[in-house]
Design a protein around this motif. Sequence first.
Motif, PDB file in Angstrom:
ATOM      1  N   LEU A 110       0.833  -1.196   0.000  1.00 19.22           N
ATOM      2  CA  LEU A 110       0.000   0.000   0.000  1.00 19.22           C
ATOM      3  C   LEU A 110       0.873   1.253   0.000  1.00 19.22           C
ATOM      4  N   ASN A 111       1.937   1.244   0.795  1.00 19.71           N
ATOM      5  CA  ASN A 111       2.824   2.390   0.881  1.00 19.71           C
ATOM      6  C   ASN A 111       3.471   2.687  -0.472  1.00 19.71           C
ATOM      7  N   ARG A 112       3.891   1.643  -1.161  1.00 22.58           N
ATOM      8  CA  ARG A 112       4.507   1.812  -2.485  1.00 22.58           C
ATOM      9  C   ARG A 112       3.496   2.366  -3.485  1.00 22.58           C
ATOM     10  N   GLN A 113       2.278   1.826  -3.465  1.00 21.65           N
ATOM     11  CA  GLN A 113       1.251   2.291  -4.396  1.00 21.65           C
ATOM     12  C   GLN A 113       0.821   3.724  -4.073  1.00 21.65           C
ATOM     13  N   PHE A 114       0.796   4.073  -2.793  1.00 25.61           N
ATOM     14  CA  PHE A 114       0.437   5.431  -2.392  1.00 25.61           C
ATOM     15  C   PHE A 114       1.473   6.430  -2.914  1.00 25.61           C
ATOM     16  N   ARG A 115       2.734   6.032  -2.859  1.00 25.81           N
ATOM     17  CA  ARG A 115       3.795   6.900  -3.397  1.00 25.81           C
ATOM     18  C   ARG A 115       3.584   7.140  -4.885  1.00 25.81           C
ATOM     19  N   ASP A 116       3.233   6.095  -5.631  1.00 28.68           N
ATOM     20  CA  ASP A 116       2.982   6.250  -7.062  1.00 28.68           C
ATOM     21  C   ASP A 116       1.772   7.135  -7.317  1.00 28.68           C
ATOM     22  N   MET A 117       0.775   7.030  -6.454  1.00 26.62           N
ATOM     23  CA  MET A 117      -0.405   7.884  -6.603  1.00 26.62           C
ATOM     24  C   MET A 117      -0.040   9.349  -6.405  1.00 26.62           C
ATOM     25  N   LEU A 118       0.816   9.626  -5.410  1.00 25.53           N
ATOM     26  CA  LEU A 118       1.239  11.006  -5.166  1.00 25.53           C
ATOM     27  C   LEU A 118       2.007  11.556  -6.364  1.00 25.53           C
ATOM     28  N   GLU A 119       2.804  10.709  -6.988  1.00 29.93           N
ATOM     29  CA  GLU A 119       3.545  11.139  -8.178  1.00 29.93           C
ATOM     30  C   GLU A 119       2.584  11.510  -9.303  1.00 29.93           C
ATOM     31  N   ALA A 120       1.533  10.695  -9.479  1.00 34.88           N
ATOM     32  CA  ALA A 120       0.529  10.993 -10.510  1.00 34.88           C
ATOM     33  C   ALA A 120      -0.235  12.272 -10.172  1.00 34.88           C
ATOM     34  N   LEU A 121      -0.564  12.452  -8.888  1.00 39.31           N
ATOM     35  CA  LEU A 121      -1.254  13.676  -8.464  1.00 39.31           C
ATOM     36  C   LEU A 121      -0.391  14.903  -8.724  1.00 39.31           C
ATOM     37  N   ASN A 122       0.873  14.798  -8.390  1.00 39.18           N
ATOM     38  CA  ASN A 122       1.801  15.916  -8.564  1.00 39.18           C
ATOM     39  C   ASN A 122       1.919  16.294 -10.041  1.00 39.18           C
ATOM     40  N   ILE A 185       0.733   8.321   5.512  1.00 39.93           N
ATOM     41  CA  ILE A 185      -0.577   8.595   4.915  1.00 39.93           C
ATOM     42  C   ILE A 185      -1.411   9.451   5.859  1.00 39.93           C
ATOM     43  N   VAL A 186      -1.314   9.180   7.150  1.00 41.08           N
ATOM     44  CA  VAL A 186      -2.032   9.990   8.138  1.00 41.08           C
ATOM     45  C   VAL A 186      -1.543  11.437   8.085  1.00 41.08           C
ATOM     46  N   SER A 187      -0.223  11.622   8.029  1.00 44.32           N
ATOM     47  CA  SER A 187       0.346  12.969   7.974  1.00 44.32           C
ATOM     48  C   SER A 187      -0.080  13.692   6.702  1.00 44.32           C
ATOM     49  N   PHE A 188      -0.090  12.969   5.582  1.00 43.99           N
ATOM     50  CA  PHE A 188      -0.508  13.578   4.321  1.00 43.99           C
ATOM     51  C   PHE A 188      -1.967  14.032   4.407  1.00 43.99           C
ATOM     52  N   GLY A 199      -6.171  27.213   1.690  1.00 45.43           N
ATOM     53  CA  GLY A 199      -5.622  27.796   0.469  1.00 45.43           C
ATOM     54  C   GLY A 199      -4.118  27.674   0.361  1.00 45.43           C
ATOM     55  N   GLY A 200      -3.543  26.598   0.933  1.00 47.60           N
ATOM     56  CA  GLY A 200      -2.104  26.396   0.853  1.00 47.60           C
ATOM     57  C   GLY A 200      -1.685  25.921  -0.527  1.00 47.60           C
ATOM     58  N   ASN A 201      -0.383  25.797  -0.706  1.00 46.30           N
ATOM     59  CA  ASN A 201       0.164  25.357  -1.991  1.00 46.30           C
ATOM     60  C   ASN A 201       0.074  23.830  -2.054  1.00 46.30           C
ATOM     61  N   MET A 202      -0.980  23.344  -2.697  1.00 48.07           N
ATOM     62  CA  MET A 202      -1.228  21.912  -2.737  1.00 48.07           C
ATOM     63  C   MET A 202      -0.151  21.185  -3.540  1.00 48.07           C
ATOM     64  N   LYS A 203       0.318  21.819  -4.598  1.00 52.67           N
ATOM     65  CA  LYS A 203       1.327  21.171  -5.439  1.00 52.67           C
ATOM     66  C   LYS A 203       2.604  20.906  -4.648  1.00 52.67           C
ATOM     67  N   SER A 208       6.416  17.457  -1.825  1.00 48.63           N
ATOM     68  CA  SER A 208       7.306  17.207  -0.688  1.00 48.63           C
ATOM     69  C   SER A 208       6.979  15.876  -0.012  1.00 48.63           C
ATOM     70  N   THR A 209       5.669  15.557   0.059  1.00 49.31           N
ATOM     71  CA  THR A 209       5.274  14.269   0.648  1.00 49.31           C
ATOM     72  C   THR A 209       5.797  13.115  -0.193  1.00 49.31           C
ATOM     73  N   HIS A 210       5.699  13.266  -1.502  1.00 53.05           N
ATOM     74  CA  HIS A 210       6.204  12.230  -2.414  1.00 53.05           C
ATOM     75  C   HIS A 210       7.711  12.056  -2.256  1.00 53.05           C
ATOM     76  N   GLU A 211       8.435  13.151  -2.103  1.00 53.65           N
ATOM     77  CA  GLU A 211       9.887  13.081  -1.943  1.00 53.65           C
ATOM     78  C   GLU A 211      10.270  12.383  -0.644  1.00 53.65           C
ATOM     79  N   VAL A 212       9.546  12.711   0.425  1.00 56.57           N
ATOM     80  CA  VAL A 212       9.839  12.083   1.724  1.00 56.57           C
ATOM     81  C   VAL A 212       9.581  10.578   1.659  1.00 56.57           C
ATOM     82  N   LEU A 213       8.440  10.204   1.067  1.00 58.12           N
ATOM     83  CA  LEU A 213       8.115   8.782   0.939  1.00 58.12           C
ATOM     84  C   LEU A 213       9.160   8.054   0.085  1.00 58.12           C
TER      85      LEU A 213
END
Length: 290
Positions: A110-122, A185-188, A199-203, A208-213
Amino acid sequence: MAKKEKEPKKRKKEKEPQYYLSATNQQTYNYKVYYMSSVEKMVYFLIAFAVGAAVGYLFYGGLAKDSYGEATTTTWILNIVISVGCGAIAGRLFLPMRTEQIRKKRQMELNRQFRDMLEALNTSLGAGKNVTDSFRSAYEDMKIQYDVGAPILNELEVVLAGIENNINIEDVLSDFGERSGNDDIVSFADVFRVCYRKGGNMKDTIRSTHEVLSDKMEIREEIETIVTSNRSEQYMMIAMPILLIAIIKMMSPDFAANFTTVTGVLSTTIAVIIFVIAYKIGQAVLDIKI
């Protein structure tokens, strides 16, 4: 004197369910626990039972022989009792160990797939899409990367269903984080809630979350590579005593008869206890958490 009221009995802690219902009445998976099906329990128990029974017979078989070294009725009874007992103990101990292994494996996947999802979101946010369209785009990307039924696909389907039913994305993500049992995932989810509503910078947040993961997973993979040889050595050390006893009993029956004496049984038992303790210590040393 007034009689003391009886204290209510403490209720047993209820097990966490394997599945929950989302706000859209979809079945969602609880990654913090894993419960084997009846078939899985039976298969793993039988495997462990067979191994445990064989090892038990190898270490303690052939007791109570007569003065001529011939097996007696007591010998056959003890062989059966020892084999069944060792097999039952092995099966009972192996089931929770295997359950925990499967649970950890699912969380890592799940952690690996979540990282890939964040990359796609970014990527989608970088292309100028809004948050909801980015999740839709990420879902399409994940469908290409993973097969139907993959955890991240199921979770994205819950997110998209929430969007269609006017449920806040941050609430759906918070629920996902709580069920995941994963601090990242909880922190994200927590940071997403603040950024999305304030209204923060979502991108930048997702990047940054993707980089940390990614960094954490790279470190974990490097550590896993380093300890792989040590883990292989540990498995070899597990098998070596069993193989040595088997070789001795096959090649030198006269010497193997010493194992059936009182001193032999006592020495074997002490050796097995030391062996189990050493195995537990080795497992604790090799279980490096990041």
